[in-house]
Design a protein around this motif. Structure first.
Motif, mmCIF file in Angstrom:
data_model
loop_
_atom_site.group_PDB
_atom_site.id
_atom_site.type_symbol
_atom_site.label_atom_id
_atom_site.label_comp_id
_atom_site.label_asym_id
_atom_site.label_seq_id
_atom_site.Cartn_x
_atom_site.Cartn_y
_atom_site.Cartn_z
ATOM 1 N N GLN A 31 -1.312 -50.224 11.171
ATOM 2 C CA GLN A 31 -2.348 -51.091 11.717
ATOM 3 C C GLN A 31 -3.413 -50.278 12.453
ATOM 4 O OE1 GLN A 31 -0.243 -53.969 14.129
ATOM 5 N NE2 GLN A 31 1.208 -54.377 12.470
ATOM 6 N N GLU A 32 -2.990 -49.202 13.120
ATOM 7 C CA GLU A 32 -3.936 -48.329 13.816
ATOM 8 C C GLU A 32 -4.863 -47.637 12.816
ATOM 9 O OE1 GLU A 32 -3.782 -44.767 17.199
ATOM 10 O OE2 GLU A 32 -1.925 -45.571 16.363
ATOM 11 N N ILE A 33 -4.302 -47.196 11.696
ATOM 12 C CA ILE A 33 -5.112 -46.582 10.633
ATOM 13 C C ILE A 33 -6.115 -47.592 10.083
ATOM 14 C CG2 ILE A 33 -5.015 -45.632 8.292
ATOM 15 C CD1 ILE A 33 -2.253 -44.442 9.079
ATOM 16 N N ALA A 34 -5.658 -48.818 9.875
ATOM 17 C CA ALA A 34 -6.546 -49.869 9.364
ATOM 18 C C ALA A 34 -7.647 -50.196 10.361
ATOM 19 C CB ALA A 34 -5.735 -51.122 9.040
ATOM 20 N N GLU A 35 -7.325 -50.142 11.654
ATOM 21 C CA GLU A 35 -8.329 -50.438 12.686
ATOM 22 C C GLU A 35 -9.465 -49.419 12.651
ATOM 23 O OE1 GLU A 35 -8.582 -51.354 17.481
ATOM 24 O OE2 GLU A 35 -6.892 -50.210 16.687
ATOM 25 N N VAL A 36 -9.122 -48.133 12.457
ATOM 26 C CA VAL A 36 -10.153 -47.105 12.356
ATOM 27 C C VAL A 36 -11.056 -47.393 11.159
ATOM 28 C CG1 VAL A 36 -10.580 -44.654 11.863
ATOM 29 C CG2 VAL A 36 -8.819 -45.318 13.512
ATOM 30 N N ALA A 37 -10.451 -47.755 10.040
ATOM 31 C CA ALA A 37 -11.220 -48.050 8.829
ATOM 32 C C ALA A 37 -12.160 -49.232 9.036
ATOM 33 C CB ALA A 37 -10.280 -48.328 7.663
ATOM 34 N N GLN A 79 -7.990 -28.947 4.627
ATOM 35 C CA GLN A 79 -7.315 -28.262 5.728
ATOM 36 C C GLN A 79 -6.738 -29.280 6.709
ATOM 37 O OE1 GLN A 79 -10.142 -25.106 7.315
ATOM 38 N NE2 GLN A 79 -11.426 -26.123 5.785
ATOM 39 N N PRO A 80 -5.751 -28.880 7.522
ATOM 40 C CA PRO A 80 -5.209 -29.815 8.513
ATOM 41 C C PRO A 80 -6.275 -30.378 9.448
ATOM 42 C CG PRO A 80 -3.751 -27.930 8.300
ATOM 43 C CD PRO A 80 -4.978 -27.621 7.477
ATOM 44 N N LEU A 81 -7.280 -29.555 9.822
ATOM 45 C CA LEU A 81 -8.344 -30.043 10.697
ATOM 46 C C LEU A 81 -9.181 -31.121 10.017
ATOM 47 C CD1 LEU A 81 -9.752 -26.888 12.541
ATOM 48 C CD2 LEU A 81 -8.552 -28.839 13.552
ATOM 49 N N GLY A 82 -9.140 -31.191 8.722
ATOM 50 C CA GLY A 82 -9.895 -32.190 7.994
ATOM 51 C C GLY A 82 -9.123 -33.474 7.739
ATOM 52 N N ARG A 83 -7.871 -33.505 8.148
ATOM 53 C CA ARG A 83 -7.067 -34.711 7.976
ATOM 54 C C ARG A 83 -7.013 -35.489 9.278
ATOM 55 N NH1 ARG A 83 -3.758 -30.904 4.839
ATOM 56 N NH2 ARG A 83 -2.312 -30.617 6.560
ATOM 57 N N SER A 84 -6.919 -36.790 9.175
ATOM 58 C CA SER A 84 -6.842 -37.630 10.363
ATOM 59 C C SER A 84 -5.573 -37.319 11.147
ATOM 60 C CB SER A 84 -6.845 -39.106 9.964
ATOM 61 O OG SER A 84 -6.531 -39.921 11.078
ATOM 62 N N ILE A 85 -5.677 -37.298 12.469
ATOM 63 C CA ILE A 85 -4.508 -37.117 13.325
ATOM 64 C C ILE A 85 -3.490 -38.226 13.070
ATOM 65 C CG2 ILE A 85 -3.738 -37.214 15.740
ATOM 66 C CD1 ILE A 85 -6.333 -35.722 16.469
ATOM 67 N N LEU A 86 -3.969 -39.388 12.659
ATOM 68 C CA LEU A 86 -3.072 -40.516 12.391
ATOM 69 C C LEU A 86 -2.297 -40.349 11.088
ATOM 70 C CD1 LEU A 86 -5.418 -43.503 13.313
ATOM 71 C CD2 LEU A 86 -3.803 -42.286 14.794
ATOM 72 N N GLY A 87 -2.773 -39.463 10.203
ATOM 73 C CA GLY A 87 -2.164 -39.354 8.885
ATOM 74 C C GLY A 87 -2.572 -40.517 8.014
ATOM 75 N N THR A 88 -1.816 -40.743 6.970
ATOM 76 C CA THR A 88 -2.025 -41.882 6.080
ATOM 77 C C THR A 88 -0.737 -42.688 6.014
ATOM 78 O OG1 THR A 88 -1.271 -40.717 4.090
ATOM 79 C CG2 THR A 88 -3.612 -40.493 4.685
ATOM 80 N N THR A 89 -0.840 -43.902 5.520
ATOM 81 C CA THR A 89 0.378 -44.703 5.390
ATOM 82 C C THR A 89 1.365 -44.019 4.443
ATOM 83 O OG1 THR A 89 -0.739 -46.015 3.681
ATOM 84 C CG2 THR A 89 -0.753 -46.888 5.934
ATOM 85 N N ALA A 90 0.856 -43.303 3.439
ATOM 86 C CA ALA A 90 1.744 -42.608 2.498
ATOM 87 C C ALA A 90 2.432 -41.423 3.167
ATOM 88 C CB ALA A 90 0.942 -42.134 1.283
ATOM 89 N N SER A 91 1.693 -40.628 3.936
ATOM 90 C CA SER A 91 2.296 -39.425 4.516
ATOM 91 C C SER A 91 3.288 -39.755 5.623
ATOM 92 C CB SER A 91 1.211 -38.476 5.034
ATOM 93 O OG SER A 91 0.463 -39.059 6.078
ATOM 94 N N ILE A 92 2.989 -40.744 6.462
ATOM 95 C CA ILE A 92 3.969 -41.091 7.491
ATOM 96 C C ILE A 92 5.113 -41.905 6.902
ATOM 97 C CG2 ILE A 92 2.255 -41.007 9.335
ATOM 98 C CD1 ILE A 92 2.317 -44.083 9.396
ATOM 99 N N GLY A 93 4.865 -42.504 5.745
ATOM 100 C CA GLY A 93 5.912 -43.302 5.110
ATOM 101 C C GLY A 93 7.111 -42.494 4.675
ATOM 102 N N THR A 94 6.937 -41.192 4.468
ATOM 103 C CA THR A 94 8.055 -40.354 4.016
ATOM 104 C C THR A 94 8.942 -39.862 5.145
ATOM 105 O OG1 THR A 94 6.729 -38.324 4.146
ATOM 106 C CG2 THR A 94 6.663 -39.539 2.065
ATOM 107 N N ALA A 95 8.526 -40.075 6.389
ATOM 108 C CA ALA A 95 9.294 -39.561 7.530
ATOM 109 C C ALA A 95 10.627 -40.285 7.671
ATOM 110 C CB ALA A 95 8.483 -39.703 8.811
ATOM 111 N N THR A 96 11.686 -39.510 7.899
ATOM 112 C CA THR A 96 13.011 -40.034 8.201
ATOM 113 C C THR A 96 13.390 -39.579 9.605
ATOM 114 O OG1 THR A 96 14.165 -38.087 7.369
ATOM 115 C CG2 THR A 96 13.661 -39.839 5.772
ATOM 116 N N PRO A 97 14.361 -40.223 10.248
ATOM 117 C CA PRO A 97 14.777 -39.754 11.575
ATOM 118 C C PRO A 97 15.189 -38.286 11.573
ATOM 119 C CG PRO A 97 15.665 -41.941 11.158
ATOM 120 C CD PRO A 97 15.034 -41.487 9.873
ATOM 121 N N GLU A 98 15.892 -37.856 10.532
ATOM 122 C CA GLU A 98 16.362 -36.474 10.480
ATOM 123 C C GLU A 98 15.190 -35.497 10.329
ATOM 124 O OE1 GLU A 98 19.312 -39.383 9.588
ATOM 125 O OE2 GLU A 98 17.450 -38.946 8.473
#
Length: 422
Positions: free
Chosen positions: A125-131, A150-169
């Motif tokens: 929702q935060e990513i959508a708010e920026v958009a 480059q990392p500096l060219g990517r949003s600090i928030l990431g994308t829904t796809a990139s954060i979607g792959t995160a697991t607790p481990e």
């Protein structure tokens, strides 16, 4: 006077007592952030910052804030490209609890699977708010063009796809790397006693252990480019960026003063020319954004679509001509403004704590205020000319335009005026 100490595991501690205060600020700052993320972990530093507040140590999400607020304090955190910061403001006797809570957040977060699912939705929702917020999105698009791929060219928030792959481990592994003791600074300012702070730091952070592998930030490269995004808006939003020096460069203060003269206030060249004399924009300002090894000079403006092209020409013309025509009065005013902002910020305990941590992470030492003032006062017109020549020599700039279609002509107009080509 501030002092620096180092725990046996490498965590550094800054103590900066301020006489006469009844409150303290405690910041625990990691010298790593979104710039250290590989592409497949984009946004994970920010996601982790959110997740630690969902439960850490023996405290639930609610218990974390209730504990701090119950003693009159405030707790917050922020993720940047090069640093991640956790902060507590508290009464003089609240440092013990503040240190314990921050240590839990940084070293012992729970990172529970069900909470992770929910927090991914929140950040989505935060990513959508920026958009949906034009004067936020135009900066995101400019940053992406400036540091493409480059990392500096990517949003600090990431994308829904990139954060979607995160697991607790996997997030726990990233925490080990991001908050390793070699990158941590505990910084306290205000009503703080040195012996007490060192005891708390040893008690709460001596358990931090080095990571198996430390993430590295790739060297920044300013790419440049034009981004024109047509939207049915009432106003055009414009961002112009030029490549310049990083925070460690000797011309850092020259850059800050260049930005101040260009568009730092109501007496600045852009405000006077674009707003007061020509009425082209209600909002226009210049700024500098600096990283360890690279920086940008930026101009932001909001204007009517039919004025965007002319505004771009004015901005480019003021940038091109500033260094060769700066007056003694302009330079003196800019120096006074810059020193004023730096020293006013030091009157806040949290500002002092954050500044000290940043200095230690960047320079491995604290920089005395008198040295900062000397750096500002030592800038001469020749320094501004050298900075300007280096900034314009590559012939690269970023123009980000968001608004009605006719505003898109601003992109070519800026390049044409500044470099003689669209």
């Amino acid at each position: 006077m501030a002092s620096v100490h180092t725990l046996s595991n490498g965590v550094r501690v800054v103590c900066d007592p301020i006489p006469g205060l009844e409150t303290s600020a405690l910041s625990v700052v990691a010298g790593r952030g979104a710039r250290f993320e590989p592409a497949d972990r984009s946004g994970w530093s920010h996601l982790l910052e959110h997740m630690v507040f969902k439960g850490a140590g023996e405290r639930s999400a609610k218990a974390i804030v209730e504990a701090i607020e119950g003693e009159g304090g405030q707790i917050n955190a922020a993720t940047g490209y090069e640093r991640t910061s956790y902060q507590v403001r508290c009464l003089a006797d609240g440092l013990d609890l503040g240190s314990a809570v921050l240590a839990d957040l940084i070293l012992r977060p729970r990172l529970e699977a069900d909470e992770l699912v929910r927090e991914k939705q929140v950040i989505g929702q935060e990513i959508a708010e920026v958009a949906d917020t034009p004067d936020d999105l135009v900066f995101e698009l400019a940053q992406e063009a400036a540091f493409a791929g480059q990392p500096l060219g990517r949003s600090i928030l990431g994308t829904t796809a990139s954060i979607g792959t995160a697991t607790p481990e996997a997030l726990s592994d990233w925490r080990d790397q991001l908050y390793a003791p070699d990158a941590l600074v505990i910084s306290a300012a205000g009503a703080v006693d040195e012996a007490t702070l060192l005891r708390l730091a040893e008690r709460d952070f001596a358990a931090a252990r080095p990571a198996a592998a430390a993430p590295q930030a790739p060297e920044a490269r300013f790419a440049g480019g034009q981004v024109v995004t047509a939207r049915k808006l009432e106003q055009a939003n414009l961002v112009f960026l030029l490549p310049t020096v990083g925070v460690k460069d000797p011309d850092y203060f020259a850059l800050r003063l260049f930005a101040e003269i260009l568009g730092g206030g109501m007496a600045s060249r852009l405000f006077q020319e674009a707003r007061e004399r020509r009425g082209l924009a209600y909002a226009i300002d210049a700024y500098s954004e600096t990283y360890a090894d690279q920086g940008v000079l930026g101009v932001f403006a909001g204007c009517a679509a039919e004025d965007a092209e002319e505004l771009a020409k004015v901005a480019a013309g003021e940038i091109a001509g500033l260094a060769s025509s700066v007056t003694d009065g302009e330079l003196a005013r800019a120096k006074a403004q810059l020193k004023g902002s730096m020293f006013m910020g030091r009157e806040s305990p949290l500002g002092r704590a954050e500044q000290a941590a940043a200095q230690l992470l960047l320079f491995d030492r604290l920089i005395p205020p008198v040295e900062l003032a000397q750096g500002v006062d030592g800038v001469e017109p020749a320094d501004l000319r050298r900075l300007s020549d280096a900034m314009l020599a590559p012939g690269r700039a970023v123009v980000s335009v968001l608004g009605p279609r006719r505003a898109g002509a601003a992109a070519g107009a800026f390049h044409q005026t500044l470099f003689g080509r669209a």
